[in-house]
Design an enzyme around this catalytic site. Structure first.
Site, mmCIF file in Angstrom:
data_model
loop_
_atom_site.group_PDB
_atom_site.id
_atom_site.type_symbol
_atom_site.label_atom_id
_atom_site.label_comp_id
_atom_site.label_asym_id
_atom_site.label_seq_id
_atom_site.Cartn_x
_atom_site.Cartn_y
_atom_site.Cartn_z
ATOM 1 N N TYR A 27 0.859 -1.189 0.000
ATOM 2 C CA TYR A 27 0.000 0.000 0.000
ATOM 3 C C TYR A 27 0.899 1.244 0.000
ATOM 4 O O TYR A 27 0.758 2.148 0.804
ATOM 5 C CB TYR A 27 -0.913 -0.017 1.233
ATOM 6 C CG TYR A 27 -2.125 0.900 1.135
ATOM 7 C CD1 TYR A 27 -3.216 0.555 0.349
ATOM 8 C CD2 TYR A 27 -2.158 2.106 1.833
ATOM 9 C CE1 TYR A 27 -4.321 1.386 0.264
ATOM 10 C CE2 TYR A 27 -3.270 2.940 1.756
ATOM 11 C CZ TYR A 27 -4.347 2.575 0.971
ATOM 12 O OH TYR A 27 -5.446 3.404 0.895
ATOM 13 N N GLY A 28 1.883 1.236 -0.919
ATOM 14 C CA GLY A 28 2.782 2.374 -1.046
ATOM 15 C C GLY A 28 2.340 3.252 -2.202
ATOM 16 O O GLY A 28 1.145 3.482 -2.391
ATOM 17 N N GLN A 30 2.306 2.890 -5.615
ATOM 18 C CA GLN A 30 1.376 2.262 -6.557
ATOM 19 C C GLN A 30 0.204 1.609 -5.826
ATOM 20 O O GLN A 30 -0.948 1.758 -6.231
ATOM 21 C CB GLN A 30 2.094 1.209 -7.407
ATOM 22 C CG GLN A 30 3.076 1.771 -8.420
ATOM 23 C CD GLN A 30 2.400 2.566 -9.517
ATOM 24 O OE1 GLN A 30 1.402 2.145 -10.108
ATOM 25 N NE2 GLN A 30 2.940 3.729 -9.807
ATOM 26 N N HIS A 110 5.745 -3.782 -12.764
ATOM 27 C CA HIS A 110 7.063 -3.648 -13.374
ATOM 28 C C HIS A 110 7.540 -5.069 -13.614
ATOM 29 O O HIS A 110 7.351 -5.948 -12.767
ATOM 30 C CB HIS A 110 7.991 -2.888 -12.411
ATOM 31 C CG HIS A 110 9.397 -2.699 -12.904
ATOM 32 N ND1 HIS A 110 9.729 -2.555 -14.237
ATOM 33 C CD2 HIS A 110 10.571 -2.614 -12.229
ATOM 34 C CE1 HIS A 110 11.043 -2.386 -14.351
ATOM 35 N NE2 HIS A 110 11.572 -2.426 -13.136
HETATM 36 P P1 NAD Z 1 6.586 1.393 -2.427
HETATM 37 O O1 NAD Z 1 7.993 1.409 -1.929
HETATM 38 O O2 NAD Z 1 5.850 2.676 -2.461
HETATM 39 O O3 NAD Z 1 5.715 0.297 -1.649
HETATM 40 C C1 NAD Z 1 5.859 0.087 -0.339
HETATM 41 C C2 NAD Z 1 4.721 -0.801 0.170
HETATM 42 O O4 NAD Z 1 5.148 -2.166 0.241
HETATM 43 C C3 NAD Z 1 4.329 -0.394 1.554
HETATM 44 O O5 NAD Z 1 2.955 -0.603 1.730
HETATM 45 C C4 NAD Z 1 5.141 -1.351 2.418
HETATM 46 O O6 NAD Z 1 4.561 -1.526 3.678
HETATM 47 C C5 NAD Z 1 5.029 -2.606 1.578
HETATM 48 N N1 NAD Z 1 6.104 -3.556 1.838
HETATM 49 C C6 NAD Z 1 7.442 -3.330 1.791
HETATM 50 N N2 NAD Z 1 8.117 -4.446 2.076
HETATM 51 C C7 NAD Z 1 7.179 -5.406 2.307
HETATM 52 C C8 NAD Z 1 7.226 -6.769 2.671
HETATM 53 N N3 NAD Z 1 8.418 -7.375 2.831
HETATM 54 N N4 NAD Z 1 6.055 -7.440 2.830
HETATM 55 C C9 NAD Z 1 4.860 -6.823 2.647
HETATM 56 N N5 NAD Z 1 4.753 -5.532 2.302
HETATM 57 C C10 NAD Z 1 5.891 -4.847 2.146
HETATM 58 O O7 NAD Z 1 6.614 0.668 -3.854
HETATM 59 P P2 NAD Z 1 6.140 1.271 -5.262
HETATM 60 O O8 NAD Z 1 7.085 2.357 -5.672
HETATM 61 O O9 NAD Z 1 4.667 1.503 -5.233
HETATM 62 O O10 NAD Z 1 6.480 0.020 -6.198
HETATM 63 C C11 NAD Z 1 5.638 -1.110 -6.262
HETATM 64 C C12 NAD Z 1 5.797 -1.723 -7.655
HETATM 65 O O11 NAD Z 1 5.327 -0.771 -8.621
HETATM 66 C C13 NAD Z 1 7.241 -2.027 -8.032
HETATM 67 O O12 NAD Z 1 7.227 -3.198 -8.825
HETATM 68 C C14 NAD Z 1 7.652 -0.835 -8.879
HETATM 69 O O13 NAD Z 1 8.680 -1.098 -9.812
HETATM 70 C C15 NAD Z 1 6.335 -0.560 -9.603
HETATM 71 N N6 NAD Z 1 6.166 0.794 -10.135
HETATM 72 C C16 NAD Z 1 6.395 1.876 -9.351
HETATM 73 C C17 NAD Z 1 6.189 3.149 -9.868
HETATM 74 C C18 NAD Z 1 6.379 4.372 -9.008
HETATM 75 O O14 NAD Z 1 6.316 5.475 -9.552
HETATM 76 N N7 NAD Z 1 6.600 4.276 -7.703
HETATM 77 C C19 NAD Z 1 5.732 3.321 -11.181
HETATM 78 C C20 NAD Z 1 5.468 2.186 -11.954
HETATM 79 C C21 NAD Z 1 5.679 0.927 -11.404
#
Ligand code: NAD
Ligand code: MG
Length: 334
Positions: A27-28, A30, A110
């Site tokens: 729940y970050g 994305q 991704h």
């Molecule tokens: P993020 O760092 O924002 O996500 C963090 C989330 O993951 C939090 O809810 C955290 O509590 C949870 N988390 C972390 N470690 C964990 C674990 N071991 N077990 C359970 N939950 C855990 O991530 P993001 O940037 O949203 O990226 C998620 C995916 O989306 C990745 O594959 C990334 O490449 C892809 N993506 C990201 C973006 C971007 O702009 N951020 C854009 C396109 C695709």
């Protein structure tokens, strides 16, 4: 050059998703945007998180049913894996794979882990990619404005024969068919994404800014002037490029700036830079970069942290902090 299929609303069967529970794992950036957009589009959502993690409460406050990852996965017809790429293989192994229902599909935003073999889903599982081309905050905001951000969709495994339909329905629920959904593969999305962020967007851009800043400061100009010229004004130029392409930017600057662009740009990004870009692309495609990053992350990221600290101490950050503190409107923009 390969042509790319673009899908719109007319290509979507939204019902594919409305009778399937989606487990949004993470729940970050994305994850929160996917969960909220899916729910507002009428898709049943549960959120899977570590109970001790920071975002557990945030997801609960947003009104979601929040469960440990294993429990969320047991409930789902589609599992969206939206935790950091380096955390995914262990969570997949320990909590997702053992609890995946027969016929449930896996979704990634991704292609990294699937493409580089860090996650190897069973052959009977549909594996799809829906990669929004923006950070989560913008994905959510555009959806709420009745718009959307473009997404890439791809299919890695399609035992059901309906994997692309599922990916399109998901992209639609995110709002992306309002802007355009492009078909790609896990390989192309992963390789272009890594190349883009290294050579152009993050690596190339920050190196360009720092090199310009250092050149001016070394020649005796005030760091404040160098900061405005090489960093602050970047946004004005990028906004013009974003809205109207390179021609739109060139129409918006003076003829002097445009002429300087034509005669000097290639002196900076010339043969040496292109050769470096090809070398970066080769490391991405061979898996050398993925191996280096995976090993670095497994060690706890010592090199990552060392360089992060060094970069924070760069003179451009010191002068930038002082100048930005006087421009209150900057922190209100996003
Ligand atoms: P993020 O760092 O924002 O996500 C963090 C989330 O993951 C939090 O809810 C955290 O509590 C949870 N988390 C972390 N470690 C964990 C674990 N071991 N077990 C359970 N939950 C855990 O991530 P993001 O940037 O949203 O990226 C998620 C995916 O989306 C990745 O594959 C990334 O490449 C892809 N993506 C990201 C973006 C971007 O702009 N951020 C854009 C396109 C695709
Ligand atoms: Mg990217």
């Amino acid at each position: 050059m390969t042509a790319v299929r673009m899908f719109t609303q007319a290509d979507v069967e939204p019902a594919v998703l409305t009778d399937c529970v989606v487990a949004v794992v993470g729940y970050g950036s994305q994850g929160h945007a996917h969960a909220l957009n899916l729910r507002d589009s009428g898709v049943p959502v549960v959120v899977g998180l570590r109970p001790e993690g920071n975002s557990f409460e945030a997801a609960r406050r947003a009104g979601f049913e929040v469960l440990p990852v294993a429990e969320a996965v047991k409930r789902a017809g589609l599992v969206a894996v939206l935790i950091p790429d380096m955390a995914q293989p262990a969570v997949y192994r320990e909590a997702i794979a053992p609890n995946l229902r027969p016929g449930a599909a896996l979704l990634f935003a991704h292609g990294f882990n699937v493409h580089f073999g860090q996650i190897k889903p069973p052959a009977a599982t549909d594996v799809i990619l829906v990669a929004p081309k923006s950070p989560g905050a913008m994905l959510r905001r555009e959806y709420q404005r009745g718009q959307g951000v473009p997404s890439l969709v791809g299919v890695h495994q399609d035992p059901s024969g309906h994997a692309l339909e599922l990916a399109l329905a998901y992209a639609h629920a995110l709002g992306s068919t309002r802007a355009g959904v492009l078909e790609t593969t896990f390989a192309d999305e992963t390789e272009t994404d890594l190349f883009g962020e290294q050579a152009v967007l993050c690596g190339g851009l920050s190196a360009l800014i720092k090199a310009g800043f250092e050149t001016l400061v070394d020649a005796g100009y005030a760091p404040e002037l160098a900061y405005f010229e090489c960093l602050h004004e970047m946004k004005l130029i990028v906004d013009l490029v974003y809205a109207g392409g390179l021609a739109g930017m060139r129409a918006g600057v003076s003829d002097t700036a445009e002429y300087g662009d034509y005669v000097s740009g290639e002196r900076v990004i010339g043969d040496a830079a292109r050769q470096a870009m090809r070398a970066i692309l080769a490391d991405v495609r061979s898996g050398a970069f993925a191996e280096r990053w995976t090993k670095e992350a497994a060690r706890g990221g010592p090199e990552f942290k060392r360089i992060r600290q060094r970069e924070r101490e760069h003179a451009i950050e010191q002068v930038g902090q002082r100048l930005r503190a006087r421009m209150a409107w900057l922190s209100e923009a996003d």
